[in-house]
Design an enzyme around this catalytic site. Sequence first.
Site, PDB file in Angstrom:
ATOM      1  N   HIS A   1      48.767  22.404 -44.320  1.00 19.24           N
ATOM      2  CA  HIS A   1      50.075  22.228 -43.644  1.00 19.24           C
ATOM      3  C   HIS A   1      50.442  23.482 -42.857  1.00 19.24           C
ATOM      4  CE1 HIS A   1      50.605  18.798 -46.433  1.00 19.24           C
ATOM      5  NE2 HIS A   1      50.085  19.653 -47.323  1.00 19.24           N
TER       6      HIS A   1
ATOM      7  N   LYS B   1      50.851  40.503 -21.187  1.00 16.42           N
ATOM      8  CA  LYS B   1      50.154  39.308 -21.665  1.00 16.42           C
ATOM      9  C   LYS B   1      48.634  39.404 -21.629  1.00 16.42           C
ATOM     10  CE  LYS B   1      51.715  35.872 -22.809  1.00 16.42           C
ATOM     11  NZ  LYS B   1      52.417  34.782 -22.106  1.00 16.42           N
TER      12      LYS B   1
ATOM     13  N   SER C   1      48.794  37.659 -17.151  1.00 20.45           N
ATOM     14  CA  SER C   1      49.860  36.854 -16.565  1.00 20.45           C
ATOM     15  C   SER C   1      50.221  37.460 -15.219  1.00 20.45           C
ATOM     16  CB  SER C   1      51.064  36.880 -17.498  1.00 20.45           C
ATOM     17  OG  SER C   1      52.252  36.681 -16.768  1.00 20.45           O
TER      18      SER C   1
ATOM     19  N   GLU D   1      42.375  27.531 -24.537  1.00 21.94           N
ATOM     20  CA  GLU D   1      43.359  26.510 -24.143  1.00 21.94           C
ATOM     21  C   GLU D   1      42.739  25.448 -23.239  1.00 21.94           C
ATOM     22  OE1 GLU D   1      47.596  28.388 -23.527  1.00 21.94           O
ATOM     23  OE2 GLU D   1      46.063  29.829 -22.965  1.00 21.94           O
TER      24      GLU D   1
END
Length: 463
Positions: A155, A282, A276, A289
Site C-alpha cells: 500500500h 530540477k 527544467s 516517465e
Amino acid sequence: MKLWAGRFEKDTDTLVNDFNSSIGFDARMYREDIAGSMAHAAMLGRQGIIDPGEAEAIVAGLQAILADVEAGTVAFSADNEDIHMNIETLLTQRIGDTGKRLHTARSRNDQVALDIRLYLKKEIAVIRGQLLELMQVLVRKAEVNRESYMPGYTHLQRAQPTTFAHYMMAYANMFRRDVTRLDDCLARMDEMPLGSGALAGTTYPIDRQSVADQLGFARITQNSLDGVSDRDFAIEFLSACSILMMHLSRFSEEIILWCSWEFRFVELDDAYSTGSSIMPQKKNPDVAELVRGKTGRVYGSLITLLTVMKSLPLAYNKDMQEDKEPLFDTIDTVEQCLPVFAAMLDTLTVRPQQMAQAASAGFINATDCADYLVRKGMPFRDAYMVVGRLVHQCIQAGQTLDTLELAQFQAASSLFDADVYDALALRSCVEGRKVPGGPSHEAVSSQIAYIQSFIDGCSPSGQ
Ligand code: ARG
C-alpha cells in the site's frame, strides 16, 4: 495498370488508391516478402510447376531487387498497393514475363500471413536479446547491493525490510517470464502458412514442407482457412509486449519515486535525466516517465488488434491490413524503451544510507518483534497483539520500537529480554529472512545465480 485490372472497366479512384494502400507501412517487410518469394519460386521449380530455369531467373531477379532496396535505389509506389505487389511488379519489369509466373499457387493472403510471421520471429529475437541485457544489468546492480537495506512496501506504506538486490531480483524474475512468454509465443507462431493460397489451398502439387524448411519454420500450418485468417500470433505478441511494458512501467514508477527528494534512494546519472526550462534546481526522470507513458500506446495496440479481429468472418478480410501499424509501433516502442531503460538503470547511483535510514525510522521491524515473541513461545496472534499495542504506545510517545526501554518491553510481555534489540536491528531483520526467495544475503545470492544461469542458458538467437 493494376495487377488485378482485368475485371475492371474503370481505374481506381485516387482517394481509394491511397486509402487502400499499405505500402507506406508494410514496405518494412521487404526482406521477408522477398525471402518468401524466393523460397516459393525455388519450390515451384523443384516441383516442375514452373520451368526450373525460370525459377532460377526469378530467384536471381528477387536477389537483385533485394540488393537495390537495401541500397536505397528502389522507389515503391502506392499504385502497387502493398509490398507484395510492389515486389512482384518490380520483378516483372526487370525480368519480363518470367516474373509473372511467381504468383502461381499463391495469394497475397498467405503471403502476408507469412511475411508477418517471419518479421515477428526476427523482432522477437531482438527484443529477447534486449531483455537479457536488461537482466544482466539487474544482476550487476544486485551483486553490489546485497546489503543495501531498504524498506519494502505494501500500500506504499513501509512494511518489512528488504534489500535493493532483492528488489532487483524481483524485476529480473518478471523479465525472465517475459523472455519465456516471447519464447512461447514464438513457438506457436513458428508455422509456415504458404500453400494456404487465398483460403482453400491449391491444386498445384506444391511442397509446403520444403518451403517451411528453407524459411526456417518448425512446421506448416494445418488448415488453409485458418492459415490465412489467423492473427492470434500477432495478438499474443502484443500481449507479451504489453505485459513486458507493464513491468517496465512499474519499475519506472519506482525509479521516479525513488529519485524524488521525498525518497532519495537513488540518483539518476546526469546523462539519463533532464532539466527544467524554468526551475534551475530540477533534475527530472524523463526517461522513466516516458517509458511509463509509452506503456499506454502498447496497450492501445493490443486493444486495436483485438478489436480489428473481433467478429471477422473467415477468411481474409481487408480489415486485417490494420494489423501492421500497431505491430510495428509496438516493436519500435519496445525496442526503444528496453535499451534506454537498461542504460539508465546501469548508470544510476544507489544510496544505501538514505534507504537504510528510511528503513530504520518507522516500524518496519514490527513483524520481527512479533516473531521474536513467537520464538520465545508465544502464539503468533497473541504476539501480533502485544506488538500492535507497543507500536500504538510508541506512536503516542513519539518513539520507535528500537528506542523503547527494556522495562517498557517487559511491561508488555515478560518474554522480552535484552536480546530484543538485536532481533530488531535492520541487519538481523533482513539477514534472518533466509527462506528461499527471501532478501537475506544468502537467499539473494541464490536468486542472482539462478538469473545468471538463465541468461547464460539463453542462446542469443532466441531459438
Ligand atoms: N496488404 C494486404 C494486407 O496487409 C495484403 C493482403 C491483401 N489481400 C487481399 N486479398 N486484398 O493485409
